[in-house]
Design a protein around this motif. Structure first.
Motif, short mmCIF file in Angstrom:
data_model
loop_
_atom_site.label_atom_id
_atom_site.label_comp_id
_atom_site.label_asym_id
_atom_site.label_seq_id
_atom_site.Cartn_x
_atom_site.Cartn_y
_atom_site.Cartn_z
N HIS A 26 1.50 11.61 -50.38
CA HIS A 26 1.59 13.04 -50.11
C HIS A 26 1.46 13.93 -51.34
N GLU A 117 -5.47 9.68 -47.43
CA GLU A 117 -5.17 10.16 -46.08
C GLU A 117 -3.84 10.93 -46.06
N SER A 118 -2.84 10.42 -46.75
CA SER A 118 -1.54 11.11 -46.76
C SER A 118 -1.63 12.44 -47.49
N VAL A 120 -4.38 14.36 -47.83
CA VAL A 120 -5.15 15.28 -46.98
C VAL A 120 -4.24 15.85 -45.89
N LYS A 121 -3.43 15.01 -45.27
CA LYS A 121 -2.50 15.50 -44.24
C LYS A 121 -1.51 16.51 -44.83
N GLU A 122 -1.07 16.29 -46.05
CA GLU A 122 -0.15 17.22 -46.70
C GLU A 122 -0.82 18.57 -46.94
N VAL A 124 -3.29 19.84 -45.19
CA VAL A 124 -3.41 20.47 -43.87
C VAL A 124 -2.06 21.07 -43.46
N ARG A 125 -0.99 20.39 -43.79
CA ARG A 125 0.36 20.88 -43.47
C ARG A 125 0.62 22.26 -44.09
N GLU A 130 -8.96 20.46 -43.80
CA GLU A 130 -9.12 19.04 -44.13
C GLU A 130 -10.26 18.84 -45.13
#
Length: 171
Positions: A26, A117-118, A120-122, A124-125, A130
């Motif tokens: 993250h 992946e983690s 990128v998700k962070e 987006v959060r 993305e």
């Protein structure tokens, strides 16, 4: 008072389990070094692995983008790595007197992909697209090397009254 009596364990790792977990996903990771002439270099890392005993940290960098950092480290320079969680700005800085530049080990490619992946998700959060996260982590698609070091100093760098405070070794 000796180090043990004060709670500082001289032979203990600087990272406890929670901090080791924190730095492995993250977070945004930036690696810094400097040349013998004290010229600084910085590169974004795209993943991190912590040894089972929490004494060694390996950060993964793009060979073409990290050329200057790799040169500095091969010349015996020190390393500093900053790990920042974007949605809270929680930040940890680790320093090492030296680092080894090593090829990726088995499983490191999977570690890098999972980290990307983690991260990128962070992003987006915190309301980034993305595509931005993928662009920031595009270096993960390039030839990578590991920078392995034993942290000899750790600092809280989260903005606020404790920023810059040194972390003590964990029992």
């Amino acid at each position: 008072m000796d180090a043990t009596a004060s709670g500082n364990q001289p032979d203990a790792p600087l990272l406890d389990e929670a901090r080791a977990d924190f730095i492995t996903h993250h977070v945004a990771m930036n690696v810094a070094s400097c040349s013998a002439a004290r010229v600084p270099s910085v590169v974004r890392a795209h993943g991190c692995r912590v040894s089972a005993d929490r004494r060694r940290v390996t950060v993964f960098v793009s060979v073409p983008r990290a050329a200057r950092v790799i040169e500095d480290l091969r010349a015996g320079g020190g390393i500093a790595v900053v790990f920042t969680l974007p949605h809270t700005h929680e930040t940890l800085q680790l320093k090492g007197a030296r680092a080894d530049v090593v090829p990726l080990a088995p499983g490191d490619d999977a570690c890098i992909r999972a980290y990307v992946e983690s991260f990128v998700k962070e992003l987006v959060r915190v309301h980034h697209r993305e595509a931005l996260g993928r662009a920031v982590m595009s270096s993960a698609d390039e030839e990578s090397m590991g920078l392995v070091f034993e942290p000899n100093a750790a600092f809280v760098q989260t903005p606020g009254p404790k920023a810059g405070s040194r972390l003590e070794r964990q029992p």
